[in-house]
Design a protein around this motif. Structure first.
Motif, short mmCIF file in Angstrom:
data_model
loop_
_atom_site.label_atom_id
_atom_site.label_comp_id
_atom_site.label_asym_id
_atom_site.label_seq_id
_atom_site.Cartn_x
_atom_site.Cartn_y
_atom_site.Cartn_z
N THR A 1 -3.62 -5.69 12.53
CA THR A 1 -3.90 -4.25 12.40
C THR A 1 -4.54 -3.94 11.05
OG1 THR A 1 -2.01 -3.72 13.83
CG2 THR A 1 -2.87 -1.96 12.42
N LEU A 2 -4.06 -4.56 10.00
CA LEU A 2 -4.61 -4.30 8.67
C LEU A 2 -6.06 -4.77 8.56
CD1 LEU A 2 -1.61 -5.20 6.33
CD2 LEU A 2 -2.47 -2.93 6.94
N ARG A 3 -6.42 -5.79 9.34
CA ARG A 3 -7.79 -6.31 9.24
C ARG A 3 -8.81 -5.41 9.92
NH1 ARG A 3 -4.14 -9.05 6.52
NH2 ARG A 3 -5.14 -10.68 5.27
N VAL A 4 -8.38 -4.49 10.74
CA VAL A 4 -9.35 -3.60 11.41
C VAL A 4 -9.47 -2.28 10.67
CG1 VAL A 4 -8.88 -4.65 13.64
CG2 VAL A 4 -7.62 -2.60 12.97
N LEU A 5 -8.69 -2.08 9.61
CA LEU A 5 -8.83 -0.85 8.83
C LEU A 5 -10.15 -0.85 8.07
CD1 LEU A 5 -5.23 -0.45 7.33
CD2 LEU A 5 -6.23 0.79 9.25
N PRO A 6 -10.75 0.32 7.89
CA PRO A 6 -12.01 0.38 7.12
C PRO A 6 -11.74 0.15 5.64
CG PRO A 6 -11.27 2.59 7.69
CD PRO A 6 -10.36 1.63 8.42
N GLY A 7 -12.79 -0.26 4.93
CA GLY A 7 -12.67 -0.48 3.49
C GLY A 7 -12.68 -1.95 3.14
N ASP B 1 -5.05 -3.23 -0.58
CA ASP B 1 -4.43 -4.43 -1.14
C ASP B 1 -3.67 -5.13 -0.01
OD1 ASP B 1 -3.30 -6.38 -2.70
OD2 ASP B 1 -2.61 -5.01 -4.27
N LEU B 2 -4.40 -5.86 0.85
CA LEU B 2 -3.86 -6.36 2.11
C LEU B 2 -2.65 -7.29 1.95
CD1 LEU B 2 -7.11 -6.97 4.20
CD2 LEU B 2 -5.65 -4.95 4.08
N PRO B 3 -2.71 -8.31 1.09
CA PRO B 3 -1.53 -9.19 0.99
C PRO B 3 -0.27 -8.44 0.60
CG PRO B 3 -3.43 -10.19 -0.08
CD PRO B 3 -3.81 -8.78 0.25
N LYS B 4 -0.42 -7.46 -0.24
CA LYS B 4 0.74 -6.68 -0.68
C LYS B 4 1.24 -5.77 0.44
CE LYS B 4 2.21 -3.81 -4.59
NZ LYS B 4 1.76 -3.05 -5.76
N VAL B 5 0.32 -5.09 1.12
CA VAL B 5 0.70 -4.17 2.19
C VAL B 5 1.38 -4.92 3.33
CG1 VAL B 5 -0.18 -2.60 3.95
CG2 VAL B 5 -1.09 -2.49 1.64
N GLN B 6 0.83 -6.06 3.73
CA GLN B 6 1.40 -6.76 4.87
C GLN B 6 2.80 -7.28 4.57
OE1 GLN B 6 -1.77 -9.53 5.53
NE2 GLN B 6 -0.97 -11.08 4.12
N SER B 7 3.04 -7.70 3.34
CA SER B 7 4.38 -8.16 2.98
C SER B 7 5.35 -6.99 2.89
CB SER B 7 4.34 -8.90 1.64
OG SER B 7 3.61 -10.11 1.74
#
Length: 316
Positions: free
Chosen positions: A26-32, A279-285
């Motif tokens: 899901t995080l990978r399809v977010l814009p930005g 900040d994907l790694p941080k958000v996903q954790s």
């Protein structure tokens, strides 16, 4: 019991695995693009591409996912792409605000929802019982943001008793100021969640009052109230324990909103900020940690019910 616990643990781990996949995708399809955020508005496409390569964001998604899961299995939640700080350290720091806020909110919800819910059931059909039911219905429908704003207006603006926003810079080194800063946010969550719990307590108590064992106890000389307290409330408690698991999830969601409203440096506010900065790694954790917390609460609730209810222990 052991077999049941192992089965539930397997389901818990399976739920975490599914949640990790959904969160990651899901995080990978977010814009930005976090590389563009780091590079700034003056960076050229080549510079942004170099940053992306340096961060490993150009690798296949499967590789990124397995690296993340491998780190989690080693107890490593990863590091922030923007600050380079370990995610585990930041979560531990922010939890010093979010955990006390959640505990205080839950205590407030329990403190008034259980006695008032039982009282509303016992006074069914009377003016005061009807008033309690209407109040619970009304409070449960109030948006948490609106409730927070009203509490700020009354207790911070008009009366000046409590701070409207913020948390002490030195944190819990000043416990009096820290607790004062959490009272209004906790009241906001606790009142709304407690109103929903109060409705359920009233409904469960009404069902218990109509049970044969309560009527039999009353026929043997106990008053209806004493019969309910002695024989009905233990069964009401079993139902309330189930709802408490859902209430905890509601408090977690409420904390994300309330920490923004009251400018509290907790996990919820950090999560919103990190999503905006990609900040994907941080958000996903962070999301997986919150999901795991909710799943563990459900696991504990199931085990507690199994332990205290002989009917469930005898079930296959």
């Amino acid at each position: 019991m052991m077999r049941y616990a192992v089965t539930r643990m397997v389901l818990l781990l399976a739920g975490l695995l599914v949640a990790s996949v959904l969160i990651f995708l899901t995080l990978r399809v977010l814009p930005g693009d976090v590389a563009a955020v780091i590079g700034g508005t003056t960076s050229s496409p080549e510079q942004v591409a170099a940053i992306r390569e340096g961060l490993g964001l150009d690798r296949p998604l499967a590789t990124q996912y397995t690296d993340w899961i491998g780190g989690l299995l080693r107890g490593d939640l990863g590091t922030s792409l923007l600050t380079g700080a370990p995610v585990a350290d930041e979560l531990a720091s922010k939890a010093q605000v979010t955990v006390p806020l959640g505990v205080l909110s839950l205590l407030i919800a329990l403190a008034f929802s259980i006695p008032l819910g039982v009282a509303a059931a016992l006074r069914r059909g009377r003016a005061d019982g009807t008033a309690l039911s209407v109040a619970a219905q009304s409070l449960a429908a109030v948006p948490v943001v609106w409730a927070g704003l009203m509490l700020v207006v009354v207790f911070a603006v008009w009366l000046g008793w409590l701070p409207a926003q913020g948390f002490p810079r030195n944190g819990w080194a000043d416990p009096d100021a820290a607790i004062r800063s959490l009272i209004l946010p906790a009241l906001t969550i606790g009142v709304v969640e407690g109103a929903m719990l109060m409705r359920f307590v009233r409904s469960a108590t009404l069902q218990a009052i109509d049970q044969d064992y309560v009527r039999t106890a009353a026929a043997k000389g106990l008053t209806r109230t004493r019969a309910l307290i002695r024989h009905g409330l233990p069964n009401v408690a079993l139902s309330v324990i189930t709802v408490l698991g859902l209430q905890v999830a509601g408090i977690v969601v409420g904390a994300v909103i309330i920490e923004q409203l009251f400018s509290l440096p907790g996990i919820g506010r950090m999560l919103v900020t990190d999503v905006g900065q990609r900040d994907l790694p941080k958000v996903q954790s962070e999301l997986l940690a919150l999901t795991g917390f909710v799943l563990v609460i459900g696991f504990v609730v199931d085990l507690v019910q199994r332990l205290i209810d002989p009917r469930q222990r005898e079930a296959v």
